[in-house]
Write an enzyme that holds these catalytic residues in place. Structure first.
Site, PDB file in Angstrom:
ATOM      1  N   ASN A   1       0.822  -1.206   0.000  1.00  0.00           N
ATOM      2  CA  ASN A   1       0.000   0.000   0.000  1.00  0.00           C
ATOM      3  C   ASN A   1       0.863   1.266   0.000  1.00  0.00           C
ATOM      4  O   ASN A   1       0.494   2.275   0.576  1.00  0.00           O
ATOM      5  CB  ASN A   1      -0.924  -0.007   1.239  1.00  0.00           C
ATOM      6  CG  ASN A   1      -1.990   1.057   1.158  1.00  0.00           C
ATOM      7  OD1 ASN A   1      -2.765   1.106   0.214  1.00  0.00           O
ATOM      8  ND2 ASN A   1      -2.037   1.929   2.158  1.00  0.00           N
TER       9      ASN A   1
ATOM     10  N   GLY B   1       1.866   3.015  -2.713  1.00  0.00           N
ATOM     11  CA  GLY B   1       1.733   3.865  -3.894  1.00  0.00           C
ATOM     12  C   GLY B   1       0.848   5.076  -3.677  1.00  0.00           C
ATOM     13  O   GLY B   1      -0.206   4.989  -3.045  1.00  0.00           O
TER      14      GLY B   1
ATOM     15  N   LYS C   1      -3.190   5.661  -3.142  1.00  0.00           N
ATOM     16  CA  LYS C   1      -4.149   5.239  -4.168  1.00  0.00           C
ATOM     17  C   LYS C   1      -5.322   4.485  -3.550  1.00  0.00           C
ATOM     18  O   LYS C   1      -6.449   4.538  -4.044  1.00  0.00           O
ATOM     19  CB  LYS C   1      -3.459   4.371  -5.217  1.00  0.00           C
ATOM     20  CG  LYS C   1      -4.335   4.128  -6.455  1.00  0.00           C
ATOM     21  CD  LYS C   1      -3.899   2.943  -7.281  1.00  0.00           C
ATOM     22  CE  LYS C   1      -2.643   3.235  -8.064  1.00  0.00           C
ATOM     23  NZ  LYS C   1      -2.342   2.131  -9.009  1.00  0.00           N
TER      24      LYS C   1
ATOM     25  N   GLY D   1      11.183  -0.497  -5.421  1.00  0.00           N
ATOM     26  CA  GLY D   1      10.343  -1.527  -6.018  1.00  0.00           C
ATOM     27  C   GLY D   1       9.694  -2.383  -4.945  1.00  0.00           C
ATOM     28  O   GLY D   1      10.079  -2.354  -3.772  1.00  0.00           O
TER      29      GLY D   1
ATOM     30  N   ASN E   1      -1.289  -6.679  -4.093  1.00  0.00           N
ATOM     31  CA  ASN E   1      -1.327  -5.222  -4.234  1.00  0.00           C
ATOM     32  C   ASN E   1      -2.665  -4.665  -3.753  1.00  0.00           C
ATOM     33  O   ASN E   1      -3.719  -5.249  -4.029  1.00  0.00           O
ATOM     34  CB  ASN E   1      -1.116  -4.811  -5.692  1.00  0.00           C
ATOM     35  CG  ASN E   1       0.269  -5.117  -6.194  1.00  0.00           C
ATOM     36  OD1 ASN E   1       1.210  -5.209  -5.415  1.00  0.00           O
ATOM     37  ND2 ASN E   1       0.405  -5.281  -7.503  1.00  0.00           N
TER      38      ASN E   1
ATOM     39  N   LYS F   1      -4.462   0.635 -12.537  1.00  0.00           N
ATOM     40  CA  LYS F   1      -3.205   1.367 -12.716  1.00  0.00           C
ATOM     41  C   LYS F   1      -3.418   2.747 -13.324  1.00  0.00           C
ATOM     42  O   LYS F   1      -2.593   3.637 -13.150  1.00  0.00           O
ATOM     43  CB  LYS F   1      -2.251   0.563 -13.614  1.00  0.00           C
ATOM     44  CG  LYS F   1      -1.921  -0.839 -13.085  1.00  0.00           C
ATOM     45  CD  LYS F   1      -1.226  -0.792 -11.740  1.00  0.00           C
ATOM     46  CE  LYS F   1      -0.870  -2.182 -11.245  1.00  0.00           C
ATOM     47  NZ  LYS F   1      -0.350  -2.144  -9.845  1.00  0.00           N
TER      48      LYS F   1
END
Length: 464
Positions: free
Chosen positions: A69, A71, A82, A179, A208, A357
């Site tokens: 989490n 991003g 996000k 990453g 994700n 995405k």
């Protein structure tokens, strides 16, 4: 990194990435001649027929859930996690990614009587806002297992000098995450594995936060336990839309499975790597791992797994191509499959792979193609979605996107594809069908309430 208060673990990991980049250029390629395609993977349906479903709850009871989490959703112009982006309404309530994830966890806990702890791997930028949501949810309680671990950051490298980039205009942009392969060092440093073992958890399911299809599954938990494998990756059958995604292959030399990202494909091998008949499965980035096996492997490598290094070429300000070219050194979570003897894959349906995405993906998620059930499953009839292309000048940024769909996105139930070129704002109850297309009219246009949009644009009212 020390001056910025970063841990020795973060520094060790970055040193590994930097040394590989400087000294092992050949390692950036996974050549087609050195691998064999992955074939004959058992499907979820095959697995479902073979397991003892009464027993499956016992394997599930020993499973913990971890969501990546970190991003910010910068590709959509977000400045928050996000997972805080609204996806769709459920019983009049606006549901964000994090609300749906919590709903999936609470449903499994209630219906199956399992503890199912949830841990989020947040970044420094997503931690505060996300944890506020967890603490405010009156139904979500967790005491024994940490609700979050914090991922590391590293300096972006100035390609011209090989040194950390300098960007005085916005020093925050001098740093980046390493990453999602950073997960393993973060887990090791946090002590999460010790906590899980202490409280009887043997398996960890990782996925994700922007993939709402990656729900906890007692069927897969039991299958994973039955196989005795240390590591399992969920893969799905590739379509033309998945040609450019990472996929699992087998190393001819060692016989072990490997993750091959498209950035690791040599230009001469691109045609083979994108051949969906030759390489039929792609990596969904949902993995299952035995806690004891992961703990032993991390101990062997002092917390820094020797994962392949991905060279990600960008500019220091990713929104401004005129700024300094930089290198972000990254690793992929799924690449750990190559470090586990006896690692396996399982083929899952598209209902377990619903990533968001871009706003093109969000367009489908918010449409009538989906229904959010009372068990927080994003349900669709066949999970074969229209190909959506929205003009990035007007729809890439989430604020621009929301402004042009003030009521809701159009109906997509009858649409084969959607192409919107130019600046269009939509009224209520618009219906798209066939290969729906709107062309650029050089100025802002409006699709009135209740109109049909098809291959010829807005369909005429008069029929001859």
């Amino acid at each position: 990194m020390r001056d910025h208060g970063m841990s020795e673990m973060a520094i060790s990991q970055f040193r590994h990435l930097y040394d590989v980049w400087r000294n092992e250029e050949a390692s950036s390629w996974i050549r087609e001649a050195d691998v064999e395609p992955l074939t004959g993977v058992p499907s979820f349906h095959d697995v479902y027929e073979t397991i003892d479903h009464d027993k499956a709850v016992h394997a599930f009871a020993k499973t913990a859930f971890l969501k990546l989490n970190g991003g910010l959703g910068t590709s959509m112009g977000l400045d928050c996690a996000k997972s805080l982006l609204p996806v769709r309404r459920h019983k009049a309530k606006q549901m964000r990614f994090i609300d749906i994830i919590l709903g999936q966890v609470l449903t499994a806990r209630t219906r199956l009587g399992v503890e199912l702890p949830l841990t989020l791997m947040n970044s420094f930028r997503t931690s505060k806002d996300t944890m506020k949501v967890l603490h405010r949810n009156r139904k979500f309680h967790q005491e024994n297992i940490p609700m979050e671990i914090i991922q590391h950051v590293e300096p972006k490298i100035d390609i011209a000098t090989g040194e950390p980039v300098s960007f005085p205009e916005n020093p925050d942009l001098e740093w980046c995450p390493p990453g999602h392969g950073d997960l393993y060092s973060t887990i090791w440093e946090s002590g999460l594995l010790d906590k899980l073992e202490e409280h009887g958890f043997e398996y960890l399911f990782i996925s994700n936060s922007d993939n709402l299809g990656a729900r906890p599954s007692r069927t897969l938990a039991q299958h994973f336990e039955d196989t005795g494998a240390p590591f399992m990756v969920e893969v799905a059958v590739r379509t033309e839309a998945d040609r450019k995604g990472g996929h699992i292959v087998r190393d001819r030399r060692t016989g072990r499975l490997m993750l091959r990202e498209m950035s690791q494909v040599h230009p001469d091998d691109k045609a083979d790597a994108q051949n969906i008949d030759k390489h039929p499965y792609f990596n969904t980035n949902s993995i299952w791992v035995r806690v004891d096996a992961l703990k032993a492997l991390l101990a062997e490598h002092d917390g820094v797994l020797p994962l392949p290094v991905i060279r990600n070429h960008k500019t220091v300000d990713p929104t401004d191509s005129s700024t300094t070219p930089v290198l972000q050194l990254e690793t992929a979570m799924g690449a750990a499959i190559g470090l586990f003897e006896g690692a396996i894959c399982v083929q899952v349906d598209r209902m377990r792979f619903l990533p968001v995405k871009t706003t093109d993906d969000l367009f489908i998620m918010r449409s009538d193609r989906f229904h959010l059930t009372d068990t927080y499953e994003m349900e669709d009839g066949n999970y074969i979605f229209p190909n959506v292309t929205l003009d990035p000048r007007y729809y890439k940024n989430i604020h621009d996107f929301d402004e042009r769909f003030p009521y809701n996105v159009p109906s997509l139930a009858a649409a084969n594809s959607v192409t919107i070129e130019g600046d269009w704002t939509f009224g209520r109850d618009v219906i798209m069908f066939g290969d729906a297309r709107l062309e650029d009219k050089d100025d802002a246009r409006y699709v009135p309430n209740g109109e049909y949009v098809g291959p010829q644009g807005i369909e005429p009212d008069d029929w001859i």
